[in-house]
Design a protein around this motif. Structure first.
Motif, PDB file in Angstrom:
ATOM      1  N   VAL A  75      27.336 -20.966 -14.448  1.00 60.26           N
ATOM      2  CA  VAL A  75      27.196 -22.330 -14.965  1.00 60.26           C
ATOM      3  C   VAL A  75      27.154 -22.217 -16.491  1.00 60.26           C
ATOM      4  N   PRO A  76      28.172 -22.708 -17.198  1.00 59.15           N
ATOM      5  CA  PRO A  76      28.279 -22.491 -18.651  1.00 59.15           C
ATOM      6  C   PRO A  76      27.057 -22.904 -19.460  1.00 59.15           C
ATOM      7  N   ASP A  77      26.319 -23.934 -19.003  1.00 57.97           N
ATOM      8  CA  ASP A  77      25.181 -24.415 -19.776  1.00 57.97           C
ATOM      9  C   ASP A  77      23.884 -23.686 -19.450  1.00 57.97           C
ATOM     10  N   ALA A  78      23.912 -22.742 -18.505  1.00 49.95           N
ATOM     11  CA  ALA A  78      22.693 -22.014 -18.124  1.00 49.95           C
ATOM     12  C   ALA A  78      22.240 -21.113 -19.268  1.00 49.95           C
ATOM     13  N   CYS A  79      20.952 -20.743 -19.242  1.00 53.07           N
ATOM     14  CA  CYS A  79      20.368 -19.865 -20.262  1.00 53.07           C
ATOM     15  C   CYS A  79      20.666 -20.411 -21.662  1.00 53.07           C
ATOM     16  N   TYR A  84      18.885 -15.067 -17.846  1.00 51.79           N
ATOM     17  CA  TYR A  84      19.615 -14.105 -18.658  1.00 51.79           C
ATOM     18  C   TYR A  84      20.991 -14.687 -19.034  1.00 51.79           C
ATOM     19  N   PRO A  85      21.573 -14.235 -20.156  1.00 54.31           N
ATOM     20  CA  PRO A  85      22.831 -14.807 -20.666  1.00 54.31           C
ATOM     21  C   PRO A  85      23.995 -14.773 -19.687  1.00 54.31           C
ATOM     22  N   GLU A  86      24.050 -13.772 -18.797  1.00 51.74           N
ATOM     23  CA  GLU A  86      25.171 -13.659 -17.860  1.00 51.74           C
ATOM     24  C   GLU A  86      25.244 -14.828 -16.880  1.00 51.74           C
ATOM     25  N   MET A  87      24.172 -15.613 -16.807  1.00 53.47           N
ATOM     26  CA  MET A  87      24.179 -16.804 -15.950  1.00 53.47           C
ATOM     27  C   MET A  87      25.266 -17.790 -16.373  1.00 53.47           C
ATOM     28  N   THR A 100       8.454 -23.640 -12.197  1.00 55.01           N
ATOM     29  CA  THR A 100       9.106 -22.704 -13.122  1.00 55.01           C
ATOM     30  C   THR A 100       9.503 -23.363 -14.445  1.00 55.01           C
ATOM     31  N   GLY A 101       9.703 -24.683 -14.417  1.00 53.12           N
ATOM     32  CA  GLY A 101      10.156 -25.374 -15.631  1.00 53.12           C
ATOM     33  C   GLY A 101      11.612 -25.103 -15.953  1.00 53.12           C
ATOM     34  N   LEU A 102      12.399 -24.657 -14.968  1.00 60.20           N
ATOM     35  CA  LEU A 102      13.808 -24.358 -15.226  1.00 60.20           C
ATOM     36  C   LEU A 102      14.596 -25.619 -15.544  1.00 60.20           C
ATOM     37  N   ARG A 103      15.600 -25.447 -16.383  1.00 63.83           N
ATOM     38  CA  ARG A 103      16.523 -26.541 -16.665  1.00 63.83           C
ATOM     39  C   ARG A 103      17.470 -26.730 -15.478  1.00 63.83           C
ATOM     40  N   ASN A 104      18.086 -27.896 -15.414  1.00 61.34           N
ATOM     41  CA  ASN A 104      19.035 -28.230 -14.347  1.00 61.34           C
ATOM     42  C   ASN A 104      20.090 -27.131 -14.193  1.00 61.34           C
ATOM     43  N   SER A 105      20.754 -26.776 -15.281  1.00 62.97           N
ATOM     44  CA  SER A 105      21.853 -25.810 -15.221  1.00 62.97           C
ATOM     45  C   SER A 105      21.372 -24.413 -14.852  1.00 62.97           C
ATOM     46  N   THR A 106      20.176 -24.038 -15.307  1.00 65.29           N
ATOM     47  CA  THR A 106      19.653 -22.703 -15.033  1.00 65.29           C
ATOM     48  C   THR A 106      19.308 -22.536 -13.561  1.00 65.29           C
ATOM     49  N   LEU A 107      18.688 -23.542 -12.969  1.00 64.62           N
ATOM     50  CA  LEU A 107      18.366 -23.469 -11.540  1.00 64.62           C
ATOM     51  C   LEU A 107      19.631 -23.315 -10.712  1.00 64.62           C
ATOM     52  N   ARG A 108      20.699 -24.027 -11.092  1.00 64.97           N
ATOM     53  CA  ARG A 108      21.942 -23.979 -10.335  1.00 64.97           C
ATOM     54  C   ARG A 108      22.654 -22.637 -10.477  1.00 64.97           C
ATOM     55  N   ALA A 109      22.335 -21.893 -11.543  1.00 62.66           N
ATOM     56  CA  ALA A 109      22.993 -20.605 -11.790  1.00 62.66           C
ATOM     57  C   ALA A 109      22.265 -19.434 -11.143  1.00 62.66           C
ATOM     58  N   LEU A 110      21.071 -19.670 -10.581  1.00 64.51           N
ATOM     59  CA  LEU A 110      20.333 -18.581  -9.940  1.00 64.51           C
ATOM     60  C   LEU A 110      21.107 -18.031  -8.741  1.00 64.51           C
ATOM     61  N   ARG A 111      21.059 -16.732  -8.575  1.00 63.09           N
ATOM     62  CA  ARG A 111      21.692 -16.097  -7.419  1.00 63.09           C
ATOM     63  C   ARG A 111      20.624 -15.452  -6.536  1.00 63.09           C
ATOM     64  N   TYR A 112      20.976 -15.223  -5.297  1.00 67.58           N
ATOM     65  CA  TYR A 112      20.014 -14.672  -4.338  1.00 67.58           C
ATOM     66  C   TYR A 112      19.480 -13.323  -4.816  1.00 67.58           C
ATOM     67  N   LYS A 113      20.346 -12.503  -5.414  1.00 65.11           N
ATOM     68  CA  LYS A 113      19.916 -11.164  -5.843  1.00 65.11           C
ATOM     69  C   LYS A 113      18.856 -11.222  -6.949  1.00 65.11           C
ATOM     70  N   ASP A 114      18.742 -12.377  -7.642  1.00 68.14           N
ATOM     71  CA  ASP A 114      17.740 -12.520  -8.697  1.00 68.14           C
ATOM     72  C   ASP A 114      16.319 -12.506  -8.150  1.00 68.14           C
ATOM     73  N   VAL A 115      16.156 -12.883  -6.880  1.00 72.96           N
ATOM     74  CA  VAL A 115      14.807 -12.978  -6.301  1.00 72.96           C
ATOM     75  C   VAL A 115      14.624 -12.104  -5.059  1.00 72.96           C
ATOM     76  N   ALA A 116      15.678 -11.513  -4.568  1.00 72.33           N
ATOM     77  CA  ALA A 116      15.633 -10.787  -3.286  1.00 72.33           C
ATOM     78  C   ALA A 116      14.570  -9.696  -3.276  1.00 72.33           C
ATOM     79  N   GLU A 117      14.508  -8.885  -4.326  1.00 75.31           N
ATOM     80  CA  GLU A 117      13.555  -7.773  -4.372  1.00 75.31           C
ATOM     81  C   GLU A 117      12.116  -8.281  -4.386  1.00 75.31           C
ATOM     82  N   GLU A 118      11.869  -9.327  -5.164  1.00 81.24           N
ATOM     83  CA  GLU A 118      10.513  -9.895  -5.242  1.00 81.24           C
ATOM     84  C   GLU A 118      10.086 -10.478  -3.903  1.00 81.24           C
TER      85      GLU A 118
END
Length: 331
Positions: free
Chosen positions: A190-194, A183-186, A152-170
């Motif tokens: 984690v303040p440094d996400a997105c 998305y900004p609400e991340m 995915t190429g996610l940054r450290n902070s972005t990966l840590r901010a992912l929630r289960y609901k972000d992928v559950a439907e997929e």
């Protein structure tokens, strides 16, 4: 944090008028919690260095401020020239919003930082080395993390901010390449996400998707059902109550240890120089590679998958709404 207490900061307000001016400025610009922490950290350190409170600093004469700031920046040179330049930039902003502009503008010297200067060594693992790292991981969670970071190429902070609901439907729809929304609400997690508050999305590779399913299945067996608000990758720190672990996101340090430990077990000689961000750089290398038909992926799509803003007027005209078309290009 302790420096918030020292600067009398609560939320985006401070009892110090000078600090409040800085917070108002940062709030108008981006309202980034990460930026706020950096600016306040340097202001706090500078207050201790100058043995003065924030309101006392802005009452000084211009030449006094210049000498103090330059001397403080000089004292940070052992860390790195970039760190000194960041301190100057942060403090300069603090004084500008408190009246030090135009004729009173501070004249400060910055430090030369070579274009490829790095304090810490960095090694970008190859595709084969990354898969060895995944196979050498200590747990299903760690394997899923490594493959997700790489694909995915996610940054450290972005990966840590992912929630289960972000992928559950997929996951429920059984896609091979599941969409990972950023998305900004991340930043609430984690303040440094997105970074930069730039929304985008990317996808996981087939192996990462399968690893994620195995990990989540194991987690359900261990803790029961997974709530949508829980982190996608939860902490396994055994010093906190068992029920609290599944709700606690990983720390930046925990993620670094996971990646380094896997690299060491995989027998990579430069394992100490492999950081989570190195897997993001490895992902960028994949995006630049040839597609199955011998062509190359559109540069705009490459930049979008990296979470970068396209230059000039290209970004507003880039069509990011065709998710399935992007999924096909990714696969």
């Amino acid at each position: 944090p302790a420096y918030y207490k020292f600067l009398r900061v609560r939320g985006w307000c401070s009892n110090y008028r000078s600090v409040n001016n800085l917070l108002l400025h940062l709030m108008r610009r981006s309202k980034s919690e990460g930026s706020k922490r950096i600016y306040l950290w340097h202001l706090h350190k500078f207050c201790y260095y100058a043995s003065r409170k924030p309101n006392e600093l802005v009452a000084l004469k211009r030449n006094q401020v210049e000498k103090l700031v330059q001397s403080y920046a000089d004292s940070l040179m052992d860390a790195s020239p970039r760190y000194s330049n960041l301190a100057i930039s942060s403090l300069k902003t603090f004084f500008v919003v408190n009246g030090f502009k135009h004729a009173k503008a501070l004249e400060l010297e910055t430090y030369h930082a070579p274009p490829r200067f790095r304090i810490t060594n960095e090694y970008i693992p190859t595709k084969h080395e990354i898969y060895r790292m995944a196979d050498s991981a200590c747990s299903l969670r760690d394997r899923a993390i490594i493959l997700t970071l790489y694909s995915t190429g996610l940054r450290n902070s972005t990966l840590r901010a992912l929630r289960y609901k972000d992928v559950a439907e997929e996951l429920k729809n059984d896609y091979d390449n599941i969409i990972i929304p950023i998305y900004p609400e991340m930043k609430d997690i984690v303040p440094d996400a997105c970074k930069g508050g730039i929304p985008y999305y990317t996808f996981t590779c087939d192996e990462a998707t399968q690893a994620l399913k195995l990990y989540l299945r194991e987690r359900e067996e261990k803790y029961g059902s997974i709530e949508g608000s829980e982190p996608l990758f939860s902490s396994e720190y055994n010093q906190i109550p068992r029920d609290d672990r599944k709700r606690k996101p990983l720390t930046s340090r925990e993620l670094q240890i996971i990646v380094k430990s896997a690299a060491k077990r995989a027998g990579i000689s430069q394992w100490e120089a492999i950081h989570p961000h190195c897997l993001r750089k490895a992902f960028e290398t994949v995006l630049h590679s040839q597609l199955i038909d011998g062509a190359n992926m559109d540069v705009k799509v490459q930049e979008f998958f990296m979470g970068h803003v396209l230059p000039g007027s290209q970004d507003p005209y880039f069509d990011r709404s065709k998710v399935e078309r992007m999924r096909i290009q990714y696969s």
